[in-house]
Write an enzyme that holds these catalytic residues in place. Sequence first.
Site, mmCIF file in Angstrom:
data_model
loop_
_atom_site.group_PDB
_atom_site.id
_atom_site.type_symbol
_atom_site.label_atom_id
_atom_site.label_comp_id
_atom_site.label_asym_id
_atom_site.label_seq_id
_atom_site.Cartn_x
_atom_site.Cartn_y
_atom_site.Cartn_z
ATOM 1 N N PRO A 50 44.692 32.909 36.386
ATOM 2 C CA PRO A 50 43.639 32.043 36.924
ATOM 3 C C PRO A 50 43.807 30.585 36.509
ATOM 4 O O PRO A 50 44.085 30.283 35.345
ATOM 5 C CB PRO A 50 42.354 32.643 36.331
ATOM 6 C CG PRO A 50 42.689 34.077 36.119
ATOM 7 C CD PRO A 50 44.132 34.100 35.698
ATOM 8 N N CYS A 51 43.601 29.698 37.476
ATOM 9 C CA CYS A 51 43.804 28.264 37.223
ATOM 10 C C CYS A 51 42.486 27.505 37.091
ATOM 11 O O CYS A 51 42.496 26.282 36.934
ATOM 12 C CB CYS A 51 44.637 27.650 38.349
ATOM 13 S SG CYS A 51 43.796 27.648 39.962
ATOM 14 N N GLN A 52 41.346 28.213 37.159
ATOM 15 C CA GLN A 52 40.050 27.532 37.204
ATOM 16 C C GLN A 52 39.837 26.564 36.048
ATOM 17 O O GLN A 52 39.168 25.534 36.199
ATOM 18 C CB GLN A 52 38.896 28.552 37.198
ATOM 19 C CG GLN A 52 38.757 29.315 38.496
ATOM 20 C CD GLN A 52 39.488 30.639 38.451
ATOM 21 O OE1 GLN A 52 40.529 30.754 37.812
ATOM 22 N NE2 GLN A 52 38.950 31.648 39.125
#
Length: 379
Positions: free
Chosen positions: A89-91
Amino acid sequence: MERNANRIFDKKRIKLFEAFSGIGTQKMALEILAKELGLEIETVGYSEIDKFAIKSYEAIHGERIKNYGGIGSFERMPKDIDICTWSFPCQDISAVGKQKGMTEGSRSNYGYVFLDTIENTPYEERPKVLLMENVKALVGKKFKKDFTTILERLQQMGYKNFWKVLNAKHYGVPQNRERVFVVSILDDLDYEFPKPFPLEKQLKDYLETNVDEKYYLSDKMIDFFVKNSERNKQKGNGFRFTPKKINDINVFKTITTRSGSRMDDNFIIVPEKTIRGYKEAEDGDGVYINRPHQKRGVVQKGKIQTLTTRPDTPGVVVDQPPLRIRKLTPLEAWRLMGIDDEDFYKVKATGMSDAQLYKQAGNAIVVDVLYYIFKQMFT
């Protein structure tokens, strides 16, 4: 004969595992390559927790492939995997995210949890090749420490790492999408990323012919553009930007049929955070329709900006006539990720909402870019 330094695999049967799989664009790319090279791709399993992404994955790839669940819910990797893809995840890394980095408790921390899983797998049973993908910000100044830690941990586990930032527009897709990729090899072999090549396709090549009115810009956004035009006109630049009514709908006026050569030509003035404060957008140009006055690169000539999980960010100028601005449709968003229409309609048939279709496109990896990365491993 001396072995090609880029050729990692000689065998025809490849075992794949997709961690953080999303809808499985990694598998899509390998399947395309498999048809060309006579390979057999065996997907041993994948890891995904989003119920909508799982539903789409099953619609496209079938329900027989085992979902191992979330990263961290299984202690080690299955043995004898040839290629394991991981796009954590890049959030908390993305420029539009929360900027927490890979700290414990963040979504992006699952990148480290994945490395723990590899570490828990005996050396001789670890995947031969790992392919990581994430946002460009991971190699920027703010998060470079995390990126360095990733590379160091992989090296300690026996992997030789190669990384590069690639842009989809350099690999056949008219989307300005930069992502960092890391190829990690459990062997003393070298890897060279695919060389970029000129873009031949335009955004217009991906657009649908008949599009529902709901995808067109609202009156509220039209008013924003009109007011911006009035401000520019008051500055003395002479540009015209006035909508007219067609069937009680405000649309942008086409002034002439000659494009791009005079002040009263057929283009739309779009606000942009530059010295001029605007840019001219013509038929087939991509535009940001979310807070354009706060952004640079609002207008992309013949291309689209980076697709995100939000449906209200990228748009396109289309000549009906007259010129109008609308959102991309979900099908167009999937096409711009290199996904076949057939796969899109398999998912659409499940009743998947537009919101989820946009989100899944934004979270995916461009199939074309993956195809060329994988090709370098076999040729």
